[in-house]
Design a protein around this motif. Sequence first.
Motif, PDB file in Angstrom:
ATOM      1  N   ASN A  16     -29.223  -4.261 -19.610  1.00 22.83           N
ATOM      2  CA  ASN A  16     -29.158  -3.430 -18.411  1.00 22.83           C
ATOM      3  C   ASN A  16     -27.799  -2.745 -18.244  1.00 22.83           C
ATOM      4  O   ASN A  16     -27.720  -1.537 -18.021  1.00 22.83           O
ATOM      5  N   MET A  17     -26.751  -3.538 -18.336  1.00 26.02           N
ATOM      6  CA  MET A  17     -25.400  -3.036 -18.060  1.00 26.02           C
ATOM      7  C   MET A  17     -24.708  -2.504 -19.303  1.00 26.02           C
ATOM      8  O   MET A  17     -24.124  -1.422 -19.290  1.00 26.02           O
ATOM      9  N   ASP A  36     -24.980  -6.484 -29.752  1.00 26.92           N
ATOM     10  CA  ASP A  36     -25.961  -7.375 -29.137  1.00 26.92           C
ATOM     11  C   ASP A  36     -26.553  -8.253 -30.233  1.00 26.92           C
ATOM     12  O   ASP A  36     -26.618  -7.848 -31.393  1.00 26.92           O
ATOM     13  N   GLN A  41     -32.935  -4.946 -28.586  1.00 25.29           N
ATOM     14  CA  GLN A  41     -32.114  -4.423 -27.493  1.00 25.29           C
ATOM     15  C   GLN A  41     -31.211  -3.288 -27.984  1.00 25.29           C
ATOM     16  O   GLN A  41     -31.014  -2.287 -27.296  1.00 25.29           O
ATOM     17  N   GLU A  96     -26.031 -13.764 -18.033  1.00 27.27           N
ATOM     18  CA  GLU A  96     -25.185 -14.498 -17.077  1.00 27.27           C
ATOM     19  C   GLU A  96     -25.324 -16.020 -17.243  1.00 27.27           C
ATOM     20  O   GLU A  96     -25.949 -16.705 -16.425  1.00 27.27           O
ATOM     21  N   LYS A 101     -21.006 -17.376 -22.306  1.00 27.69           N
ATOM     22  CA  LYS A 101     -19.810 -16.543 -22.159  1.00 27.69           C
ATOM     23  C   LYS A 101     -18.573 -17.284 -22.692  1.00 27.69           C
ATOM     24  O   LYS A 101     -17.714 -16.687 -23.337  1.00 27.69           O
ATOM     25  N   ASN A 121     -17.782  -8.595 -17.445  1.00 30.68           N
ATOM     26  CA  ASN A 121     -18.505  -7.831 -16.427  1.00 30.68           C
ATOM     27  C   ASN A 121     -19.360  -8.765 -15.560  1.00 30.68           C
ATOM     28  O   ASN A 121     -20.210  -8.313 -14.789  1.00 30.68           O
ATOM     29  N   SER A 123     -21.178 -10.883 -12.848  1.00 27.18           N
ATOM     30  CA  SER A 123     -21.305 -10.647 -11.411  1.00 27.18           C
ATOM     31  C   SER A 123     -20.847 -11.868 -10.624  1.00 27.18           C
ATOM     32  O   SER A 123     -20.713 -11.795  -9.411  1.00 27.18           O
TER      33      SER A 123
HETATM   34  N1  LIG Z   1     -27.848  -6.297 -13.831  1.00 25.93           N
HETATM   35  C1  LIG Z   1     -26.922  -5.922 -12.966  1.00 25.93           C
HETATM   36  O1  LIG Z   1     -27.198  -5.237 -11.975  1.00 25.93           O
HETATM   37  C2  LIG Z   1     -25.497  -6.325 -13.155  1.00 25.93           C
HETATM   38  C3  LIG Z   1     -24.495  -5.665 -12.421  1.00 25.93           C
HETATM   39  C4  LIG Z   1     -23.152  -5.983 -12.657  1.00 25.93           C
HETATM   40  C5  LIG Z   1     -22.839  -6.973 -13.570  1.00 25.93           C
HETATM   41  N2  LIG Z   1     -23.828  -7.625 -14.252  1.00 25.93           N
HETATM   42  C6  LIG Z   1     -23.441  -8.639 -15.220  1.00 25.93           C
HETATM   43  O2  LIG Z   1     -23.551  -8.078 -16.513  1.00 25.93           O
HETATM   44  C7  LIG Z   1     -23.902  -9.086 -17.450  1.00 25.93           C
HETATM   45  C8  LIG Z   1     -25.151  -8.635 -18.184  1.00 25.93           C
HETATM   46  O3  LIG Z   1     -26.188  -8.438 -17.259  1.00 25.93           O
HETATM   47  P1  LIG Z   1     -27.459  -7.543 -17.643  1.00 25.93           P
HETATM   48  O4  LIG Z   1     -28.195  -7.316 -16.387  1.00 25.93           O
HETATM   49  O5  LIG Z   1     -27.026  -6.389 -18.476  1.00 25.93           O
HETATM   50  O6  LIG Z   1     -28.269  -8.576 -18.564  1.00 25.93           O
HETATM   51  P2  LIG Z   1     -29.439  -8.273 -19.596  1.00 25.93           P
HETATM   52  O7  LIG Z   1     -30.240  -9.513 -19.673  1.00 25.93           O
HETATM   53  O8  LIG Z   1     -30.113  -6.982 -19.302  1.00 25.93           O
HETATM   54  O9  LIG Z   1     -28.623  -8.093 -20.976  1.00 25.93           O
HETATM   55  C9  LIG Z   1     -27.883  -9.118 -21.554  1.00 25.93           C
HETATM   56  C10 LIG Z   1     -27.810  -8.842 -23.040  1.00 25.93           C
HETATM   57  O10 LIG Z   1     -26.928  -9.793 -23.638  1.00 25.93           O
HETATM   58  C11 LIG Z   1     -27.424 -10.047 -24.932  1.00 25.93           C
HETATM   59  N3  LIG Z   1     -26.784 -11.235 -25.451  1.00 25.93           N
HETATM   60  C12 LIG Z   1     -27.035 -12.530 -25.142  1.00 25.93           C
HETATM   61  N4  LIG Z   1     -26.217 -13.333 -25.844  1.00 25.93           N
HETATM   62  C13 LIG Z   1     -25.432 -12.537 -26.587  1.00 25.93           C
HETATM   63  C14 LIG Z   1     -24.366 -12.774 -27.514  1.00 25.93           C
HETATM   64  N5  LIG Z   1     -23.932 -13.991 -27.790  1.00 25.93           N
HETATM   65  N6  LIG Z   1     -23.782 -11.709 -28.114  1.00 25.93           N
HETATM   66  C15 LIG Z   1     -24.211 -10.448 -27.865  1.00 25.93           C
HETATM   67  N7  LIG Z   1     -25.204 -10.168 -26.994  1.00 25.93           N
HETATM   68  C16 LIG Z   1     -25.795 -11.198 -26.361  1.00 25.93           C
HETATM   69  C17 LIG Z   1     -28.919 -10.127 -24.742  1.00 25.93           C
HETATM   70  O11 LIG Z   1     -29.624  -9.966 -25.963  1.00 25.93           O
HETATM   71  C18 LIG Z   1     -29.157  -8.990 -23.742  1.00 25.93           C
HETATM   72  O12 LIG Z   1     -29.483  -7.782 -24.397  1.00 25.93           O
HETATM   73  C19 LIG Z   1     -24.082 -10.375 -16.653  1.00 25.93           C
HETATM   74  O13 LIG Z   1     -22.900 -11.124 -16.720  1.00 25.93           O
HETATM   75  C20 LIG Z   1     -24.313  -9.878 -15.240  1.00 25.93           C
HETATM   76  O14 LIG Z   1     -23.854 -10.796 -14.285  1.00 25.93           O
HETATM   77  C21 LIG Z   1     -25.141  -7.306 -14.084  1.00 25.93           C
END
Ligand SMILES: NC(=O)c1ccc[n+]([C@@H]2O[C@H](COP(=O)([O-])OP(=O)(O)OC[C@H]3O[C@@H](n4cnc5c(N)ncnc54)[C@H](O)[C@@H]3O)[C@@H](O)[C@H]2O)c1
Length: 290
Positions: A16-17, A36, A41, A96, A101, A121, A123
Motif C-alpha cells: 500500500n505505502m 519486497d 507485490q 506492521e 521490522k 514508516n 504507523s
Molecule cells: N496503510 C496505511 O495507510 C499506512 C499509512 C502510514 C504508514 N503505514 C505503515 O507502512 C507500513 C506498511 O504498511 P502497508 O499498508 O503498505 O502494508 P502492506 O501489507 O500493503 O505492504 C507490506 C509489504 O511488505 C512486504 N514485506 C513483508 N516482509 C518483508 C520483508 N522482510 N522485506 C521486504 N518486504 C517485506 C509485504 O510483501 C508487503 O508487500 C506499516 O509499517 C504501516 O504501519 C501504513
Amino acid sequence: MSTGELRRVAVIGAGNMGHQISLCCVLAGLETACVDVSEEQLQKAEAFMKKYLPERVAKGRLSEESAQEAARLLRFTADLEAGAREADFVIEAVTEKLSLKKDLFRRLDQICPPQTVLATNSSFFVSSLLAGETGRPERVCNMHFFNPALVMKCVEVVKGPHTAAGTADLAIRLAQKMGKKPVLLHKEIYGFLVNRILRRIMDEALYLLDTGVASAEDIDSAVVNALGHPMGPFTLMDLTGIDLSYHVAMERYRESGDPAQKPSPTVVEKYARGEWGRKKGRGFYTYEEK
Ligand SMILES: NC(=O)c1ccc[n+]([C@@H]2O[C@H](COP(=O)([O-])OP(=O)(O)OC[C@H]3O[C@@H](n4cnc5c(N)ncnc54)[C@H](O)[C@@H]3O)[C@@H](O)[C@H]2O)c1
C-alpha cells in the motif's frame, strides 16, 4: 549529509505505502530501489508505475521527459542486499510486525554503508524499538507518510532520544524535496500526532456502529458533510487496511494491558474474515476488481 548529496533511496516493502513512496522518491529525482519479498507485490507496484506516470503526463501534470526519467530511476527487486547496499537513505515500509521490522533493521545495518539513515514508516512503532538492533542508533528515525503517499502532503518525522538532530533534519529535507509538508515531533509518542487525533474519531465511529446507533454509510456521510473531512472513518479504514487497524489496536492493548484498547468487535470480525478493505475487495464497503 546534505540533501544534494542524497542520491539513492531504498524503500523496503512495495505494498500500500511502499510502492507510492518509491514513486515520490523518483519524482524527486532520487535513484530508488523498491524492495519486497513478494514477486507478486513487485509486479503490482511496477504495473502501477506504468499506469500512473503516463496518466500524469496525459493530465498535463508531468512532462514526458520527467515521466521517463522517473521510470528510469526506479527499479524493483526482491533482493534486499542489491536494493539497499548503496542506499544513502532507507525507508522501511513492510508489514506492521515488530519482530519483522527488528530483523530487517538488523539486516539493513549489516548491508548499508555506515552513514546511511534507516527510517521506518511504521504507523505505530517508535524508532527506539528498532534503533537498538543497529550499530547506528543516531541514524534511525521515524518518517511517517500518509495514505495515499503520492497525494498526502503531511509526513511526520519523529526524533527519538537516540536520533541525531542531523538525521531528523535530513528526513525533513528529504520530505520537502518530495514536495511534502513535513512536521517534526521532538519526542516519541505512540500514534504520533495525526493518528492520536484520528484515533479518537475512529474509536467513536466504531462505538456508534457497534452499538447500532447508525450505519457505516451514515456515519461516513455525517463526518464528510458536517465536519468537512474528505472521507468518512470507514472509507478511510478500508483504504488504510482493516488489518492495520487490527494490528495497531492489538499492539496498543499489549502495550497497555488495558482491555479497552482491544480492537472493536467489528474490526476483529472483519480481520478474521479477511475483509481487510480495498486491497481485499471487501471491508466496510465492497469494491469491484479494477
Ligand atoms: N496503510 C496505511 O495507510 C499506512 C499509512 C502510514 C504508514 N503505514 C505503515 O507502512 C507500513 C506498511 O504498511 P502497508 O499498508 O503498505 O502494508 P502492506 O501489507 O500493503 O505492504 C507490506 C509489504 O511488505 C512486504 N514485506 C513483508 N516482509 C518483508 C520483508 N522482510 N522485506 C521486504 N518486504 C517485506 C509485504 O510483501 C508487503 O508487500 C506499516 O509499517 C504501516 O504501519 C501504513
